[in-house]
Design a protein around this motif. Sequence first.
Motif, PDB file in Angstrom:
ATOM      1  N   UNK A 195       0.846  -1.327   0.143  1.00  4.37           N
ATOM      2  CA  UNK A 195       0.193   0.037  -0.060  1.00  4.37           C
ATOM      3  C   UNK A 195       0.967   1.310  -0.068  1.00  4.37           C
ATOM      4  N   UNK A 252       2.558   1.697  15.027  1.00  6.44           N
ATOM      5  CA  UNK A 252       1.553   2.735  15.241  1.00  6.44           C
ATOM      6  C   UNK A 252       2.294   4.203  15.318  1.00  6.44           C
ATOM      7  N   UNK A 287       3.413   5.402  12.176  1.00  7.13           N
ATOM      8  CA  UNK A 287       2.382   6.143  11.400  1.00  7.13           C
ATOM      9  C   UNK A 287       1.812   7.304  11.986  1.00  7.13           C
ATOM     10  N   UNK A 347       1.648  10.746  10.014  1.00 11.07           N
ATOM     11  CA  UNK A 347       0.441  11.715   9.832  1.00 11.07           C
ATOM     12  C   UNK A 347       0.876  13.252  10.135  1.00 11.07           C
ATOM     13  N   UNK A 384       0.961  16.454   7.985  1.00 12.18           N
ATOM     14  CA  UNK A 384       0.189  17.517   8.164  1.00 12.18           C
ATOM     15  C   UNK A 384       0.862  19.072   8.025  1.00 12.18           C
ATOM     16  N   UNK A 390      -5.315  -4.715  -4.438  1.00  8.70           N
ATOM     17  CA  UNK A 390      -4.543  -5.075  -3.445  1.00  8.70           C
ATOM     18  C   UNK A 390      -5.318  -6.028  -2.326  1.00  8.70           C
ATOM     19  N   UNK A 413      -6.996  23.459   5.558  1.00 13.41           N
ATOM     20  CA  UNK A 413      -5.696  23.943   4.595  1.00 13.41           C
ATOM     21  C   UNK A 413      -6.519  24.595   3.373  1.00 13.41           C
TER      22      UNK A 413
END
Lengths: 115, 692
Positions: free
Chosen positions: A29, A93, A96, A100, A104, B617, B648
């Motif tokens: 992914x 985690x 991740x 994120x 941002x 996938x 934003x």
Amino acid sequence: MAKSSSSDAQALIRSLRSAYAATPTKLKIIDLYVVYAITTAVIQIVYMGIVGSFPFNSFLSGILSCVGTAVLAVCLRIQVNKENKEFKDLSPERAFADFVLCNLVLHLVIMNFLG
Amino acid sequence: MAPDHGSFGLGALICALMLICPAASIRPISDAHRSAALELFVPVDGLFPSLEETYHALRTFLILGVGETSEINRATCPVVLEKLKSPSSSPKGFYDALRVNSILGCQIGSETLEDVASQLRDLIKGADSLMDFYYSVIGLLHVKGQGVSAVLSDAQGVFHSIKALSQSDGRWRFDSNNAESSTHAAGIALEALAGVVSLADGEVDQSKIGIVKHDIVKLFDSIKSYDDGTLYFHEKHIDGSEYEGPLATTASVVRGVASFAAVVSGKLNIPGDKIFGIAKFLLTIGVPGISKDFFNQIDSLSYIENNRISIPLILSLPSTVLSLTTKDQLKVEVTTVFGSAAPPLTVNLVQTSTSEVKNTPTVENQELQFDQENNIHYLDIVPLKIDIGKYTLKFEISLHDPENLNIYATGGRMQYLVFLTGYVKVDNPQIGVLDTDGESSASLVKLDFSKLDKVSLVANHLQKMRLSFQLVTPLGHTFKPHQVYIKLRHEGRVEHIFQLESSARQYKIQLDFLALLEQIYYLSGRYEIELAIGDAAMENSFLHILGHIDLTLPDPPEKVSRPPPQSVDRYSRFGPKQEILHIFRTPEKRPPKELSFTFLGFTLLPLGGFLIGLLTLGVNLKGFPSSSLPALSSILFHAGIAATLLLYGLFWLKFDLFTTLKLLGLLGVFLVFTGHRTLSYLASTSTKTKTN
């Protein structure tokens, strides 16, 4: 010779593909995301090539947003990959969450620079 | 030329040094002062900013006889009463309140006044500085003036203490520690000493009073003077913070000396001329614009008006411009400083002199006649056969009653500057064009100014133009006015001005066009001729257009200067200015809209590709937490991220950075909470599955 080289290339590609199929879905992914970001960047470069680089800040902002997010995704992939011994102690985690957050911040700067 | 200018300059300098400058006419206090007083002293709801200013206003109104005091009375009396009843008042406080009360006449009980009197007596006993003595003594004097008995028991001692502060040059020190003496302090001390003498219950030692009289004479030795004969007092040492100008210092001395002269017997040995000089100083100020100066002027003049030494009589001229045409009379008024009537006297015009025309006889020793009704001395000048011009008149006053010489000061000989104007006739004006050899090609044309005919002349560069005339005064003498010019104007634009030369009998000018070629820039054409004659003594100064002259001039050689650019209309610089054309950078070429939108679509294609890839996938949402609380936090986490991206978008569209950062801060905190909750839940579930 040419034939062997082409067949070598084909064998190489086939082995790559099979090896790649073994990678976990999560990493796939992330790879897909990187490809998406880079493609978007390429399209923007083609557009700039056609119409010229005015306004330059918008162009830079678009390109860097794509490239930046791709880079962050690559970092995420490195940290999440279980085969990577360096980041054994870092939970995915947490990686991740970093991804994120950095995205941002990057996009805030990009939006400011977009003009 | 140069030696003439030099000797003229030197002569003028010597004349200026030798002559006493004739005075501008001084006027006594008049209605102009009264209306100015009403404008300067304006109470706010009947109150002035301080009791001191209240006193200034009230005293000025009282002396000039103007002003409405009922409202001031109503508003200020409570302040005065409070000041007098207050136990902690300083000498200055009592002084201010009491002197205001002496004019307003507030209803103050006699017990209060007696209490104040006893406090003042105690203050006098314990006083050591001049101002403390002054405030207490004068305050006590005002208390006495309101009917309460106030007697100084140790008058001799107080007199001695005040006198001890005096210096040998007639000045006083403010207190024994301060070594600097001040003229202003002298005035204050004399007023205080006068107060002590009036409050004393017995006689004050006459020898001491004699010493003070001697000090006053010494004080007057230090009087200063201006060139026009006015005298004033000034401080020797000018201390920055306490500097009082000449007006305040002179006023203080006048008050002190006049008060002292009023209470002692015998005369002070001060010449009347000095009082006259001081009165002149106070009157030449005119109408002061500052209320304190106004008060000082009016107050000190009121002391001079009724002083016991000598009362000055002011000679003033209501009009300094007299016309021979309307047969004006020379009018002179003699009054006191406040315009009250003078004793019987005669005004003598001793001498008239002028620096200009030498052959008119100067008038000597003319007695002016007296008009009883209007209180004016007048003289008819037409019979005197004086010609027009600027004159210096010297007057002398002689009193009818020889006893009045001790009471009044007439000021000796006074000089005033007067203009005599009249109608000047232009005799025998002639204008014409002459040939090179000086003979007239055409006869000179006689001009007639009354008919306003315009002459037409024609000339070329080899000829000359000649104008001549005589100026005659009403009495038939030749007149030399201040300005005699002729102006040639070329077609309404370029102007040239020439001055006419005057000989003994007439004015003439000869314009040699050959010599003037370069000056008039070789411009041929029609020139308008204007003649300007003017003088302060001429009632008919004029600017006449005589006519025009058509000049034919040769072509200008190459190096001749161009005429100067003509000045634009004076008001055109207030009109709109020339339009400024800005040069902008040419804008960049932008691509056509359709191309841009196409590529926008192209940019969104990879997103589609990404989503298709995800589906390929086999991405699923199985890992999404099912139990309520973690699910909620997950949903909120995703919602928070979506909200941030929306923020934003809005930031790009309309927000500024500050708003965005504020909202981002809030969202960030929210995201941290929900993200932590969600991810820690996911982490715990993954470790559970791992261990499991």
